[in-house]
Structure formats: structure tokens, C-alpha cells
Design a protein around this motif. Structure first.
Motif, PDB file in Angstrom:
ATOM      1  N   ALA A  98     -15.813 -42.751 104.039  1.00 26.01           N
ATOM      2  CA  ALA A  98     -16.142 -43.076 102.879  1.00 26.01           C
ATOM      3  C   ALA A  98     -15.803 -44.547 102.717  1.00 26.01           C
ATOM      4  CB  ALA A  98     -15.470 -42.149 101.871  1.00 26.01           C
ATOM      5  N   ARG A  99     -14.877 -45.293 103.197  1.00 27.81           N
ATOM      6  CA  ARG A  99     -14.825 -46.584 102.952  1.00 27.81           C
ATOM      7  C   ARG A  99     -14.757 -47.515 103.827  1.00 27.81           C
ATOM      8  NH1 ARG A  99     -14.663 -44.880  98.552  1.00 27.81           N
ATOM      9  NH2 ARG A  99     -12.922 -44.749  96.968  1.00 27.81           N
ATOM     10  N   MET A 100     -14.888 -47.354 105.031  1.00 32.16           N
ATOM     11  CA  MET A 100     -14.861 -48.362 106.145  1.00 32.16           C
ATOM     12  C   MET A 100     -16.106 -48.649 106.821  1.00 32.16           C
ATOM     13  SD  MET A 100     -10.936 -47.630 107.979  1.00 32.16           S
ATOM     14  CE  MET A 100      -9.476 -47.694 106.895  1.00 32.16           C
ATOM     15  N   ARG A 101     -16.256 -49.569 107.243  1.00 39.06           N
ATOM     16  CA  ARG A 101     -17.593 -49.865 107.893  1.00 39.06           C
ATOM     17  C   ARG A 101     -17.448 -50.378 109.470  1.00 39.06           C
ATOM     18  NH1 ARG A 101     -21.531 -53.349 103.928  1.00 39.06           N
ATOM     19  NH2 ARG A 101     -21.541 -51.757 102.164  1.00 39.06           N
ATOM     20  N   PHE A 102     -17.800 -49.631 110.420  1.00 38.62           N
ATOM     21  CA  PHE A 102     -17.476 -49.840 111.947  1.00 38.62           C
ATOM     22  C   PHE A 102     -18.890 -49.305 112.618  1.00 38.62           C
ATOM     23  CE2 PHE A 102     -15.583 -46.010 110.479  1.00 38.62           C
ATOM     24  CZ  PHE A 102     -16.148 -44.973 111.373  1.00 38.62           C
ATOM     25  N   LYS A 103     -18.956 -49.906 113.843  1.00 32.54           N
ATOM     26  CA  LYS A 103     -20.003 -49.474 114.736  1.00 32.54           C
ATOM     27  C   LYS A 103     -19.820 -48.013 115.199  1.00 32.54           C
ATOM     28  CE  LYS A 103     -20.906 -53.991 116.819  1.00 32.54           C
ATOM     29  NZ  LYS A 103     -20.983 -54.708 117.808  1.00 32.54           N
ATOM     30  N   GLY A 104     -20.870 -47.352 115.254  1.00 32.70           N
ATOM     31  CA  GLY A 104     -20.624 -45.762 115.544  1.00 32.70           C
ATOM     32  C   GLY A 104     -20.474 -45.029 114.440  1.00 32.70           C
ATOM     33  N   LYS A 105     -20.476 -45.405 113.204  1.00 32.35           N
ATOM     34  CA  LYS A 105     -20.352 -44.371 112.031  1.00 32.35           C
ATOM     35  C   LYS A 105     -21.167 -43.480 111.878  1.00 32.35           C
ATOM     36  CE  LYS A 105     -19.239 -44.695 106.916  1.00 32.35           C
ATOM     37  NZ  LYS A 105     -18.880 -45.615 105.859  1.00 32.35           N
ATOM     38  N   THR A 106     -22.396 -44.089 111.770  1.00 33.95           N
ATOM     39  CA  THR A 106     -23.603 -42.875 111.935  1.00 33.95           C
ATOM     40  C   THR A 106     -23.655 -41.929 112.899  1.00 33.95           C
ATOM     41  OG1 THR A 106     -24.955 -44.719 110.678  1.00 33.95           O
ATOM     42  CG2 THR A 106     -26.057 -42.726 111.398  1.00 33.95           C
ATOM     43  N   PHE A 107     -23.419 -42.400 113.977  1.00 37.56           N
ATOM     44  CA  PHE A 107     -23.199 -41.483 115.170  1.00 37.56           C
ATOM     45  C   PHE A 107     -22.347 -40.454 114.899  1.00 37.56           C
ATOM     46  CE2 PHE A 107     -21.630 -40.487 119.190  1.00 37.56           C
ATOM     47  CZ  PHE A 107     -22.403 -39.739 119.780  1.00 37.56           C
ATOM     48  N   PHE A 108     -20.977 -40.778 114.598  1.00 39.17           N
ATOM     49  CA  PHE A 108     -19.856 -40.198 114.467  1.00 39.17           C
ATOM     50  C   PHE A 108     -20.182 -39.186 113.315  1.00 39.17           C
ATOM     51  CE2 PHE A 108     -15.897 -38.874 112.274  1.00 39.17           C
ATOM     52  CZ  PHE A 108     -15.038 -38.325 113.218  1.00 39.17           C
ATOM     53  N   LEU A 109     -20.948 -39.486 112.083  1.00 37.77           N
ATOM     54  CA  LEU A 109     -21.316 -38.389 110.957  1.00 37.77           C
ATOM     55  C   LEU A 109     -22.126 -37.411 111.771  1.00 37.77           C
ATOM     56  CD1 LEU A 109     -21.530 -40.771 107.910  1.00 37.77           C
ATOM     57  CD2 LEU A 109     -19.927 -39.013 108.197  1.00 37.77           C
ATOM     58  N   GLY A 110     -23.018 -37.823 112.489  1.00 37.90           N
ATOM     59  CA  GLY A 110     -24.036 -36.849 112.970  1.00 37.90           C
ATOM     60  C   GLY A 110     -23.458 -35.918 114.037  1.00 37.90           C
ATOM     61  N   ALA A 111     -22.345 -36.434 114.645  1.00 36.09           N
ATOM     62  CA  ALA A 111     -21.624 -35.522 115.580  1.00 36.09           C
ATOM     63  C   ALA A 111     -20.970 -34.545 114.810  1.00 36.09           C
ATOM     64  CB  ALA A 111     -20.933 -36.534 116.657  1.00 36.09           C
ATOM     65  N   VAL A 112     -20.405 -35.088 113.855  1.00 39.28           N
ATOM     66  CA  VAL A 112     -19.664 -34.081 112.927  1.00 39.28           C
ATOM     67  C   VAL A 112     -20.633 -32.919 112.360  1.00 39.28           C
ATOM     68  CG1 VAL A 112     -18.381 -33.721 110.814  1.00 39.28           C
ATOM     69  CG2 VAL A 112     -17.914 -35.825 112.171  1.00 39.28           C
ATOM     70  N   ILE A 113     -21.596 -33.279 112.057  1.00 44.06           N
ATOM     71  CA  ILE A 113     -22.491 -32.273 111.837  1.00 44.06           C
ATOM     72  C   ILE A 113     -23.114 -31.258 113.097  1.00 44.06           C
ATOM     73  CG2 ILE A 113     -24.959 -31.615 110.699  1.00 44.06           C
ATOM     74  CD1 ILE A 113     -24.592 -34.050 109.189  1.00 44.06           C
ATOM     75  N   VAL A 114     -23.454 -31.941 113.930  1.00 44.91           N
ATOM     76  CA  VAL A 114     -23.830 -30.956 115.126  1.00 44.91           C
ATOM     77  C   VAL A 114     -22.794 -30.355 115.557  1.00 44.91           C
ATOM     78  CG1 VAL A 114     -24.606 -31.283 117.577  1.00 44.91           C
ATOM     79  CG2 VAL A 114     -25.525 -32.830 115.817  1.00 44.91           C
ATOM     80  N   SER A 115     -21.445 -30.611 115.521  1.00 44.36           N
ATOM     81  CA  SER A 115     -20.291 -29.931 115.990  1.00 44.36           C
ATOM     82  C   SER A 115     -20.350 -28.452 115.144  1.00 44.36           C
ATOM     83  CB  SER A 115     -18.961 -30.378 115.737  1.00 44.36           C
ATOM     84  OG  SER A 115     -18.670 -30.840 114.465  1.00 44.36           O
ATOM     85  N   GLN A 116     -20.643 -28.429 114.073  1.00 45.59           N
ATOM     86  CA  GLN A 116     -20.805 -27.167 113.277  1.00 45.59           C
ATOM     87  C   GLN A 116     -21.807 -26.064 113.972  1.00 45.59           C
ATOM     88  OE1 GLN A 116     -17.766 -27.441 111.899  1.00 45.59           O
ATOM     89  NE2 GLN A 116     -18.594 -26.641 109.804  1.00 45.59           N
ATOM     90  N   MET A 117     -22.646 -26.724 114.644  1.00 42.38           N
ATOM     91  CA  MET A 117     -23.785 -25.761 114.930  1.00 42.38           C
ATOM     92  C   MET A 117     -23.381 -24.802 116.233  1.00 42.38           C
ATOM     93  SD  MET A 117     -26.904 -28.474 115.104  1.00 42.38           S
ATOM     94  CE  MET A 117     -27.450 -29.361 113.640  1.00 42.38           C
ATOM     95  N   PHE A 118     -22.232 -24.895 116.959  1.00 40.38           N
ATOM     96  CA  PHE A 118     -21.641 -24.558 117.659  1.00 40.38           C
ATOM     97  C   PHE A 118     -20.781 -23.327 117.552  1.00 40.38           C
ATOM     98  CE2 PHE A 118     -22.823 -28.581 119.891  1.00 40.38           C
ATOM     99  CZ  PHE A 118     -23.339 -28.247 120.931  1.00 40.38           C
TER     100      PHE A 118
END
Length: 278
Positions: A98-118
Motif C-alpha cells: 500500500a505504501r512502498m514503490r518497488f520493481k515487481g510490485k504489480t507482478f507480486f500483486l498479480g501473483a497474490v491473486i493467482v495463488s488464490q486460484m489453486f
């Protein structure tokens, strides 16, 4: 300005709520009445919904018929431990999202959502081999770690939405007063995020309490089984003790109901906070 409902609209609304409550509570009513029946009534040809003879001793008999208290205690340990771990790891991860900006943040958020599909069922063989190799296949610690892991993505996503609703200026003001990032998080952000944290806690606890497949696969020791698996003790090869089964099921709902009633006032606020687009 909200338009005031007419008496007819108010009556229809109450009627709708009443019907919904009946539909939701009817299965529990059937469970309660079935739990109070005798063996003869359970297998009678003309079985009725209400018992002909109320057998209240069934609600006490489950404690001597099986180690139900031990099953309850195991479920409380697993659910409480998994909830604590998920919240403990989810808060810093969600705060960073929510607060920090770093490389791969968008990918990490997407991975969090995808992990819920398994589903855990899909990963069951790999999970079992991993737990065996770590000597955690027949332990409550293994169940705690797995339940925390499978609920971690949900906790991060919901808590991130909660942190996004809190103004960053509040933390900046705390830092001006001498607080570091961690101190600002603990003293300022967490108290304001309490509704979202409590909402996450409820959902993680319920998910862990209701988990069945992984516990059935990993736990072989009867005294280590949670209530969802231990309740199978009332299933026989050619005879099922339905009254004990339903009585135990009713008792199994009590911890979740008590938890919900204790903190339900925070639930709506937490769900609303977690729904912010970010």
C-alpha cells in the motif's frame, strides 16, 4: 436525501428478511432436532422432523463416545495459530504493497491473486511429500503452517485495501514527531486499521476452522485430528450415529459464532475499507 419507505415496502422488506432467515436457519433446526432423537427414531420408516421422544442425553453423550473435546482443542490450536501467523505476516506485506514503490510490485500483486486460484486438492500430493520430508506430516504445527499459507494471499489483499484508506499524512505527522516507519505503523496505522484487521482475522479463522482435506491427508494420529476430521468417528462401516454426528456438528459451530458476535460491529467497516480500489 433518502426516500422514506412506505408501510407496504417496509412490510415486504421484513417479510423478505424473515424468509431469508428461515432458509438459512432451517438446516440448523433439522440438525438440532435430529441430534435429539433416539436410535429407533433415526431409522424409523415414518420419521418426523420433531422427535417423538427428546433424547437430551445425546448432547452429553458425544463427550464420552469419542474424544470430541480433544478434537475441539486441536481445531482451536490450528485455527488460532494459523490466524496469528497469517495476520503477523500479512500486515507488513500489505503495508508494503500500500505504501512502498518497488520493481515487481504489480507482478507480486498479480501473483497474490493467482495463488488464490489453486485449490489445496490440486497441490495435495506435493504438499504431502513436502510435509513428510520436513517431518511435519502428522503434527498440528504442519496444519498451522499450511492453513496460514493458504490464507496468506487473502489476508494481504484485504489488509492492503484497508491500509489504502488510511491517509499517508497521518504517518508523516507521526514521523515528524520522531516516530520511525515501524513505530508509525504500530502506533498510528494499526489502531486505525483495526476494523480491517478484525475482518481478516474472522475470515482466516473460519477458513482454517472449516479446513478438511489437508487435515484428513496429513493427520493419522486420532488424538491430533481437528473437529472436521475427528467427527468421522461417528461413521461406521454399516451404522452411522446420526444423532451424535449432528450434536457434534452443532457444537462445532459455537466457536465461530462466539467469535463473530464478539467482533461483528467491526465487520461491516472492515469489509468496506477492504474494498477500496488501488
Amino acid at each position: 436525501m433518502n426516500k422514506k419507505r412506505t408501510p407496504l415496502q417496509q412490510t415486504l422488506l421484513y417479510l423478505f428478511v424473515f424468509i431469508v432467515c428461515i432458509v438459512i436457519l432451517y438446516p440448523y433446526f433439522v440438525m438440532f432436532t435430529t441430534a435429539a432423537k433416539t436410535d429407533a427414531e433415526m431409522y424409523a420408516a415414518n420419521m418426523t422432523i420433531l422427535p417423538q421422544q427428546w433424547q437430551w442425553s445425546n448432547f452429553l453423550g458425544i463427550w464420552s463416545a469419542a474424544p470430541v473435546f480433544k478434537y475441539f482443542l486441536n481445531s482451536l490450536v490450528v485455527s488460532g495459530g494459523a490466524t496469528f501467523l497469517a495476520i503477523l505476516c500479512g500486515i507488513p506485506a500489505a503495508y508494503a504493497m500500500a505504501r512502498m514503490r518497488f520493481k515487481g510490485k504489480t507482478f507480486f500483486l498479480g501473483a497474490v491473486i493467482v495463488s488464490q486460484m489453486f485449490s489445496p486438492v490440486v497441490l495435495l500430493v506435493g504438499i504431502y511429500k513436502l510435509m513428510v520430508s520436513m517431518h511435519l506430516s502428522n503434527s498440528l504445527v504442519g496444519l498451522i503452517l499450511l492453513n496460514a499459507a493458504f490464507n496468506q494471499a487473502f489476508a494481504i489483499w484485504l489488509l492492503r485495501g484497508t491500509f489504502l484508506t488510511i491517509s499517508a499524512e497521518m504517518e508523516q505527522a507521526a514521523m515528524i514527531d520522531g516516530c520511525g516507519t515501524v513505530q508509525a505503523l504500530i502506533r498510528v496505522v494499526l489502531p486505525m486499521a483495526a476494523p480491517g484487521i478484525i475482518t481478516t482475522l474472522i475470515f482466516v479463522f473460519i477458513n482454517s476452522w472449516n479446513e478438511y482435506t489437508i487435515a484428513l491427508t496429513l493427520i493419522q494420529d486420532d488424538l491430533l485430528k481437528p473437529i472436521t476430521v475427528g467427527i468421522n468417528v461417528f461413521y461406521g462401516y454399516n451404522f452411522i450415529q446420526w444423532q451424535y454426528l449432528f450434536a457434534t456438528s452443532l457444537f462445532a459451530t459455537i466457536p465461530v459464532i462466539v467469535l463473530f458476535l464478539c467482533i461483528e460491529k467491526h465487520l461491516v467497516a472492515g469489509l468496506t475499507a477492504g474494498g477500496v480500489k488501488g
